[in-house]
Motif scaffolding. Sequence first.
Motif, short mmCIF file in Angstrom:
data_model
loop_
_atom_site.label_atom_id
_atom_site.label_comp_id
_atom_site.label_asym_id
_atom_site.label_seq_id
_atom_site.Cartn_x
_atom_site.Cartn_y
_atom_site.Cartn_z
N ALA A 216 -10.54 3.04 -0.62
CA ALA A 216 -8.88 1.84 -1.07
C ALA A 216 -7.52 2.50 -1.59
O ALA A 216 -6.93 2.10 -1.10
N SER A 259 -6.14 -5.65 5.48
CA SER A 259 -6.40 -4.91 4.25
C SER A 259 -7.76 -3.50 4.44
O SER A 259 -7.95 -3.12 3.17
N GLY A 263 -11.25 -4.56 2.52
CA GLY A 263 -11.83 -6.24 3.19
C GLY A 263 -13.08 -6.00 4.77
O GLY A 263 -12.85 -7.07 4.09
N ALA A 307 -7.67 -8.62 -1.71
CA ALA A 307 -8.07 -7.69 -0.85
C ALA A 307 -6.76 -8.21 0.04
O ALA A 307 -5.99 -7.10 0.30
N TYR A 310 -4.33 -6.04 -1.80
CA TYR A 310 -4.28 -5.16 -1.02
C TYR A 310 -3.46 -4.95 -0.09
O TYR A 310 -2.43 -4.56 0.20
N ALA A 311 -3.64 -5.75 0.95
CA ALA A 311 -2.71 -5.91 2.15
C ALA A 311 -1.04 -6.00 2.15
O ALA A 311 -1.04 -5.16 2.91
N CYS A 314 -0.10 -2.88 0.85
CA CYS A 314 -0.13 -1.91 2.13
C CYS A 314 1.36 -1.74 3.32
O CYS A 314 1.79 -0.72 3.07
N HIS A 337 0.64 -14.19 5.06
CA HIS A 337 -1.14 -13.72 5.78
C HIS A 337 -1.19 -14.82 6.45
O HIS A 337 -1.11 -16.09 6.31
#
Length: 467
Positions: A216, A259, A263, A307, A310-311, A314, A337
């Motif tokens: 990650a 992710s 993910g 996840a 986290y996406a 990013c 999402h």
Amino acid sequence: MSKSKIKGKDLKKINYKSDRAKSLAINIINSDFKHLSKQDKLALLEDVLINPKDYIKHVSLVKLAEELIGKIKTNHGTIYHLDNIEKPFAIYGNKHITHDTVRQMATAIQLPISEYGALMPDAHVGYGLPIGGVLAARNAVLPYGVGLDIGCRMSLSIYDVPSEFIKRNSYQIKTALKEQTHFGIGKIEKHNLDHEILERNEFNEIEILRQLKGKAQNQLGSSGSGNHFVEFGTVELGPENAFDLKEGKYVGILAHSGSRGLGASIADYYTKVAKRVCLLPNGAQHLAWLDLDSEAGQEYWLAMNLAGDYAKACHDTIHYRLSKTLGLKPVLHIENHHNFAWKEQIDGQELIVHRKGATPAAKGQFGIIPANMIDPGYIVSGKGDGASLNSASHGAGRRLSRKKAKDSYTGSELKKLLNQNKITLIGGGTEEAPMAYKNLEEVMGAQKDVINIEGKFYPQIVRMDKQ
């Protein structure tokens, strides 16, 4: 003899609803209990219906009991049967969706934990739940109902600078995209940043996440391969847009990714766990679920939400780098999402709503629905349509598989099409050729009851993974 024979209409009177249960009951009672009167047969079958667990070891009635229970515990997991009760689901844009996709959704809606379902007009066959499928389940989460790329999302930054900025600064923009974005597998040591997402407790509390923290960290701020992209383009807002921005054209940065390896590894791990504990018939194994009251279910829920965050981290990192490099400051940011599960209230009960390749579209909720690399995508707000489970399409949807697209079109054909439309492509390949996708205008026309159109995004400089 014939007077004591049980028929379907007799079972309906004592509240047998499933056609499979009726069929089993008729066959068993009329063959193994011939000596009983009709009244006694019905009394016995009613007792099996009310107390099926009492008959789980009965020589003759075990199969009927199993069907009524809907599951059988074994040393290796729990065997579940699909419901035979008709459960209709909404389909938007039926003419754009294949029979295989509808069949796949029909299987998902027959799971004993399924309550409601819907198919978006960009839907096509996937693993487990179709891409573009929405499923509301009772206290259970399906790893393959969320998908491999947990938290795959759209994010759009809008800048109040003239749209001519892109043409005047095309060289700087292309350089920034090459230097500040990274696609595909591998480390990004050059861009490796500390981020608060890496300090989350879940990375220490759940073993699989402990193992994935290094990956990650290395992939933070990067994008996946396939149809993931970062692109500069023109945002067009009308006079009555919901953002309190004046009518006109703006510069926008639009990103699509999820992710990453974090993910994908979470999805793979918990799908295997689900398949071990939730044993389903052939053709439905990818729909295995985790009970949210179980330890594995709670772990997956925490890991899925991590996840998703986290996406977002990013995406935020990508937008921040590009904005800083080009000296831009956004006036608006829109994101959503489209591979995730949410706890939502539907008809007075809390359900787990899985949107696999579907955009949340609750009343007033903003989202982005992209087209392909040459046609405009849409900025939308939800109408809160109940039949769609507050959902909309997540794009135009594939018309051809990636392999089929690669076999059907050449690089020179793609280049010619891009030149005709004045689109600059960095990376990319024929797998993602615009011709591989459905017509977004038709898809949007099929979901007028679901969303309002707030604006458009016209891509101009597109960055994708090299293929």
